[in-house]
Design a protein around this motif. Structure first.
Motif, PDB file in Angstrom:
ATOM      1  N   PHE A  53       0.836  -1.193   0.000  1.00 16.80           N
ATOM      2  CA  PHE A  53       0.000   0.000   0.000  1.00 16.80           C
ATOM      3  C   PHE A  53       0.872   1.245   0.000  1.00 16.80           C
ATOM      4  N   ASP A  54       0.252   2.328  -0.431  1.00 17.15           N
ATOM      5  CA  ASP A  54       0.944   3.619  -0.460  1.00 17.15           C
ATOM      6  C   ASP A  54       0.695   4.318   0.888  1.00 17.15           C
ATOM      7  N   GLU A  83       4.216  11.065  -2.131  1.00 18.59           N
ATOM      8  CA  GLU A  83       3.539   9.918  -2.761  1.00 18.59           C
ATOM      9  C   GLU A  83       4.578   8.865  -3.093  1.00 18.59           C
ATOM     10  N   GLY A  84       4.129   7.615  -3.155  1.00 14.14           N
ATOM     11  CA  GLY A  84       5.016   6.573  -3.671  1.00 14.14           C
ATOM     12  C   GLY A  84       5.885   5.904  -2.626  1.00 14.14           C
ATOM     13  N   ILE A  85       5.591   6.117  -1.308  1.00  7.65           N
ATOM     14  CA  ILE A  85       6.271   5.276  -0.304  1.00  7.65           C
ATOM     15  C   ILE A  85       5.429   3.996  -0.215  1.00  7.65           C
ATOM     16  N   ILE A  86       5.889   2.956  -0.880  1.00  5.95           N
ATOM     17  CA  ILE A  86       5.103   1.719  -0.961  1.00  5.95           C
ATOM     18  C   ILE A  86       5.586   0.753   0.121  1.00  5.95           C
ATOM     19  N   ILE A  87       4.632   0.304   0.917  1.00  5.59           N
ATOM     20  CA  ILE A  87       4.946  -0.553   2.055  1.00  5.59           C
ATOM     21  C   ILE A  87       4.312  -1.921   1.831  1.00  5.59           C
ATOM     22  N   LEU A  94      -1.746   0.278  11.271  1.00  8.19           N
ATOM     23  CA  LEU A  94      -1.142   1.602  11.072  1.00  8.19           C
ATOM     24  C   LEU A  94      -2.218   2.681  11.187  1.00  8.19           C
ATOM     25  N   GLU A  95      -3.411   2.371  10.662  1.00  9.91           N
ATOM     26  CA  GLU A  95      -4.538   3.303  10.792  1.00  9.91           C
ATOM     27  C   GLU A  95      -4.885   3.501  12.261  1.00  9.91           C
ATOM     28  N   HIS A 128      13.633   1.219   5.478  1.00 13.11           N
ATOM     29  CA  HIS A 128      12.792   1.696   6.575  1.00 13.11           C
ATOM     30  C   HIS A 128      11.977   2.906   6.160  1.00 13.11           C
ATOM     31  N   PHE A 129      10.889   3.125   6.890  1.00 11.96           N
ATOM     32  CA  PHE A 129      10.234   4.427   6.787  1.00 11.96           C
ATOM     33  C   PHE A 129       9.982   4.944   8.194  1.00 11.96           C
ATOM     34  N   THR A 130      10.035   6.271   8.323  1.00 10.97           N
ATOM     35  CA  THR A 130       9.846   6.896   9.626  1.00 10.97           C
ATOM     36  C   THR A 130       8.615   7.774   9.553  1.00 10.97           C
ATOM     37  N   VAL A 131       7.747   7.612  10.545  1.00 14.26           N
ATOM     38  CA  VAL A 131       6.565   8.487  10.619  1.00 14.26           C
ATOM     39  C   VAL A 131       6.727   9.329  11.872  1.00 14.26           C
TER      40      VAL A 131
END
Ligand SMILES: Nc1ncnc2c1ncn2[C@@H]1O[C@H](COP(=O)(O)OP(=O)(O)OP(=O)(O)O)[C@@H](O)[C@H]1O
Ligand SMILES: [Mg+2]
Length: 205
Positions: A53-54, A83-87, A94-95, A128-131
């Motif tokens: 998912f994006d 846009e385009g961080i696909i996980i 996450l929601e 990785h991604f950081t939120v």
């Protein structure tokens, strides 16, 4: 009263009807969106939906399900996610994380403020991604920081707080996603929560 209806009485009655129907409309919009989000959460949880998912789509969708609650305040949520961080992972929890953080800001961060700002920002590297989630509210004291992830820790005991929100966030980030989470920010300077996740989920849920 002589049994006659005056013009001003009629106008008053019409205004009252308009107000009531606007209230009913808002309440049913809110119920509709709550039911939709509950349905979505239960679908996500029952099917343990794992997919690609994006990140921006998921965060935007979550914020839009919270619009009815936000609309009762003047607080705003800014999203700064390319846009385009696909996980490749589980979007449902996450929601839930984003929902708990926004609900917390609304509940705790702005006791004397009409219009606060929340900001959700994300960046990624290869693996990785950081939120990061921040608000410009009252902030979190060192004392609270030490206990914020403990189950049942709340500063609103008896006022509707159960102290489960951040405990759940911590568990989802670290156990389900295999990520890390830290609290930044100082008392009086807003709250900041930074979570780091693997882009591809490795663990079995
Ligand atoms: N954005 C924030 N600003 C200031 N304080 C916060 C913020 N988020 C959380 N807190 C503090 O951390 C405590 C724990 O949060 P947590 O979400 O676990 O529990 P709660 O919101 O009190 O109750 P629940 O989420 O179970 O309804 C809160 O009671 C509050 O004192
Ligand atoms: Mg909470």
């Amino acid at each position: 009263m002589n049994g006659k209806l005056s013009r001003s009485n009629l106008e008053g009655f019409i205004a009252y009807c308009r107000e009531s129907s606007a209230l009913i409309e808002r309440a049913s919009e809110r119920s509709h969106s709550l039911i939709e989000s509950f349905k979505q959460v239960s679908v996500d949880q029952s099917s343990d939906r794992r997919c690609e998912f994006d990140l921006l789509d998921i965060v935007s969708h979550t914020v839009s399900t919270l619009r009815p609650m936000l609309r009762t305040t003047s607080h705003k949520v800014e999203i700064d996610i390319p846009e385009g961080i696909i996980i490749d992972s589980f979007p449902g929890p996450l929601e839930q994380i984003i929902t708990n953080l926004i609900t917390n800001s609304i509940t705790h961060a702005f006791p004397d403020r009409e219009a606060g700002t929340m900001r959700i920002c994300a960046r990624h590297t290869e693996h990785h991604f950081t939120v990061s989630f921040e608000d410009d509210g009252v902030g979190i004291s060192d004392d609270i920081k030490l206990r914020i992830f403990d189950p049942f820790f709340t500063t609103r005991a008896g006022l509707g707080g159960s102290g489960i929100g951040m405990y759940t966030v911590y568990n989802l980030v670290t156990t389900l996603y295999g990520g890390t989470i830290e609290i930044d920010g100082r008392l009086g300077r807003g709250a900041k929560i930074i979570a780091k996740f693997p882009i591809v989920q490795r663990k079995a849920a």
